[in-house]
Scaffold this active site. Structure first.
Site, PDB file in Angstrom:
ATOM      1  N   ASP A  88     120.372  33.966 -45.842  1.00  0.00           N
ATOM      2  CA  ASP A  88     120.957  33.008 -44.892  1.00  0.00           C
ATOM      3  C   ASP A  88     122.129  33.629 -44.121  1.00  0.00           C
ATOM      4  OD1 ASP A  88     121.863  32.199 -47.934  1.00  0.00           O
ATOM      5  OD2 ASP A  88     123.554  32.319 -46.557  1.00  0.00           O
ATOM      6  N   ASP A 140     111.704  43.573 -52.682  1.00  0.00           N
ATOM      7  CA  ASP A 140     112.164  42.898 -53.896  1.00  0.00           C
ATOM      8  C   ASP A 140     113.380  43.693 -54.406  1.00  0.00           C
ATOM      9  OD1 ASP A 140     110.432  41.398 -56.669  1.00  0.00           O
ATOM     10  OD2 ASP A 140     112.513  42.061 -56.582  1.00  0.00           O
ATOM     11  N   GLY A 141     114.439  42.999 -54.714  1.00  0.00           N
ATOM     12  CA  GLY A 141     115.667  43.686 -55.118  1.00  0.00           C
ATOM     13  C   GLY A 141     115.473  44.589 -56.317  1.00  0.00           C
ATOM     14  N   ASP A 158     122.874  37.639 -54.511  1.00  0.00           N
ATOM     15  CA  ASP A 158     122.931  36.297 -53.919  1.00  0.00           C
ATOM     16  C   ASP A 158     121.506  35.746 -53.889  1.00  0.00           C
ATOM     17  OD1 ASP A 158     123.642  35.066 -50.542  1.00  0.00           O
ATOM     18  OD2 ASP A 158     123.391  34.012 -52.457  1.00  0.00           O
ATOM     19  N   THR A 160     118.042  33.386 -55.453  1.00  0.00           N
ATOM     20  CA  THR A 160     117.643  32.030 -55.826  1.00  0.00           C
ATOM     21  C   THR A 160     117.743  31.903 -57.343  1.00  0.00           C
ATOM     22  OG1 THR A 160     115.412  32.948 -55.795  1.00  0.00           O
ATOM     23  CG2 THR A 160     116.080  31.658 -53.875  1.00  0.00           C
ATOM     24  N   ASP A 161     117.346  30.752 -57.860  1.00  0.00           N
ATOM     25  CA  ASP A 161     117.330  30.585 -59.317  1.00  0.00           C
ATOM     26  C   ASP A 161     116.161  31.372 -59.898  1.00  0.00           C
ATOM     27  OD1 ASP A 161     118.616  27.779 -58.216  1.00  0.00           O
ATOM     28  OD2 ASP A 161     119.475  28.473 -60.113  1.00  0.00           O
ATOM     29  N   PRO A 165     110.129  34.154 -56.721  1.00  0.00           N
ATOM     30  CA  PRO A 165     110.544  35.549 -56.489  1.00  0.00           C
ATOM     31  C   PRO A 165     111.911  35.877 -57.092  1.00  0.00           C
ATOM     32  CG  PRO A 165     110.621  34.264 -54.454  1.00  0.00           C
ATOM     33  CD  PRO A 165     109.939  33.410 -55.468  1.00  0.00           C
TER      34      PRO A 165
HETATM   35  N1  SAM Z   1     123.255  30.533 -52.400  1.00  0.00           N
HETATM   36  C1  SAM Z   1     121.961  30.422 -53.012  1.00  0.00           C
HETATM   37  C2  SAM Z   1     122.044  30.098 -54.462  1.00  0.00           C
HETATM   38  O1  SAM Z   1     123.142  30.150 -54.996  1.00  0.00           O
HETATM   39  O2  SAM Z   1     121.008  29.737 -55.026  1.00  0.00           O
HETATM   40  C3  SAM Z   1     121.162  31.654 -52.709  1.00  0.00           C
HETATM   41  C4  SAM Z   1     120.955  31.704 -51.247  1.00  0.00           C
HETATM   42  S1  SAM Z   1     119.963  32.903 -50.546  1.00  0.00           S
HETATM   43  C5  SAM Z   1     119.089  31.885 -49.470  1.00  0.00           C
HETATM   44  C6  SAM Z   1     118.778  33.343 -51.772  1.00  0.00           C
HETATM   45  C7  SAM Z   1     117.929  34.460 -51.194  1.00  0.00           C
HETATM   46  O3  SAM Z   1     117.361  35.257 -52.232  1.00  0.00           O
HETATM   47  C8  SAM Z   1     116.752  33.958 -50.335  1.00  0.00           C
HETATM   48  O4  SAM Z   1     116.903  34.439 -49.020  1.00  0.00           O
HETATM   49  C9  SAM Z   1     115.511  34.552 -51.024  1.00  0.00           C
HETATM   50  O5  SAM Z   1     114.497  34.901 -50.104  1.00  0.00           O
HETATM   51  C10 SAM Z   1     116.116  35.765 -51.714  1.00  0.00           C
HETATM   52  N2  SAM Z   1     115.364  36.312 -52.853  1.00  0.00           N
HETATM   53  C11 SAM Z   1     114.719  35.618 -53.823  1.00  0.00           C
HETATM   54  N3  SAM Z   1     114.148  36.472 -54.704  1.00  0.00           N
HETATM   55  C12 SAM Z   1     114.436  37.740 -54.261  1.00  0.00           C
HETATM   56  C13 SAM Z   1     114.125  39.051 -54.744  1.00  0.00           C
HETATM   57  N4  SAM Z   1     113.405  39.214 -55.862  1.00  0.00           N
HETATM   58  N5  SAM Z   1     114.598  40.122 -54.065  1.00  0.00           N
HETATM   59  C14 SAM Z   1     115.336  39.953 -52.939  1.00  0.00           C
HETATM   60  N6  SAM Z   1     115.650  38.738 -52.411  1.00  0.00           N
HETATM   61  C15 SAM Z   1     115.212  37.637 -53.085  1.00  0.00           C
END
Ligand code: SAM
Length: 287
Positions: A88, A140-141, A158, A160-161, A165
């Protein structure tokens, strides 16, 4: 009361929060997750992924200030920062406010999140995607930290839960990879859920991180739309003193950074490492 569509968060099975949807701005099932951005009278624009609130215009500053400035101010000489996730752009905005930082790499799995957040949540990135120090990698991180030959002073997960992914960013492989690509004196932080409701996630992260870092802990902040109480941020480094900086040092560094913040300040920095006893008990319980 006028009729509204209602959006229900589905993070928890038998309770949760809901939002009146005044207008859906965008909805898309990307290759990785179900993304929606809608307008709500109380929180402004809200972005959710797979049924879980990710960020809102009204309270995003708390989360992004705390996950960016606490490790960067504690480090004191950060020049290279890695953001995992963060599509974001709010974390990038806050990191890029530190003028001494020379490079900011973002590894985001879903390019769609960046595309739609640049358009529908422009205040989050506030132009920072165009910062010349910014480098974007779509991956993927866990893959990136396991393979890169680059090193970083601060790594901010930063993500997702741990559903969909995001799960790979709570694994030992990911934490080992982060330990591998941190510079000496480097700091790793990660969003680790609301500890009153997701306590097991904090306990599991603490256990896994402790295999690769000599100092592991948490710090906290209350963010209204991360429902249920204190949001915990995982903290890991090889130097315990980084978590115990004296207030005078923090104040001096904060002043030198010339940051105008709405949540973060030096007292909040120090106080954020105070944790509720129930979490401390869970972290020290025999495994
Ligand atoms: N502030 C939020 C929270 O505390 O839950 C997180 C916000 S940010 C939108 C989360 C980002 O992590 C998303 O853009 C998502 O696409 C990304 N994401 C999820 N899994 C991932 C992964 N395995 N590697 C890299 N990015 C990932």
């Amino acid at each position: 009361m006028p009729q509204h569509d209602i959006w229900y968060e589905t993070l928890h099975d038998n309770f949760g929060q809901y939002f009146h949807v005044d207008r859906v701005l965008y909805r898309e099932k990307t290759a990785h997750q179900d993304l929606v951005i809608f307008e709500n009278a109380a929180f402004g624009r809200v972005m959710a992924l797979d049924g879980v609130v990710q960020t809102t215009e009204r309270d995003e500053f708390i989360y992004h200030e705390m996950m960016a400035h606490v490790p960067i101010i504690a480090h004191g000489q950060a020049r290279k920062v890695l953001i995992i996730g963060g599509g974001d752009g709010g974390m990038l905005r806050e990191v890029s406010r530190h003028r001494d930082i020379e490079s900011i790499t973002m590894v985001e799995i879903d390019a769609g999140v960046i595309t739609f957040c640049r358009q529908y949540l422009p205040g989050h990135s506030a132009g920072s995607f165009d910062d010349p120090r910014f480098h974007l990698i779509i991956d993927d991180g866990v893959n990136f930290v396991g393979a890169t030959n680059d090193t970083f002073d601060v790594i901010i997960s930063d993500c997702t839960d741990p559903i969909g992914p995001g799960s790979s960013l709570f694994t030992s492989d990911f934490y080992q990879g982060c330990a591998r690509c941190l510079t000496p004196g480097g700091i790793f932080v990660a969003q680790n859920g609301v500890c009153f409701l997701q306590q097991d996630e904090a306990v599991h992260s603490h256990r896994k991180l402790s295999h690769y870092f000599s100092d592991v802990g948490f710090y906290q902040a209350a963010i209204p739309t991360y429902y249920g109480g204190l949001m915990t941020f995982a903290w890991a480094s090889q130097d315990p003193s980084l978590r115990q900086l004296d207030p005078a040092t923090l104040r001096a560094r904060f002043r030198a950074a010339q940051l105008e913040c709405r949540y973060y300040n030096s007292a909040i920095h120090t106080g954020s490492f105070a944790l509720p006893q129930y979490l401390l008990n869970a972290l020290s319980a025999p495994r």
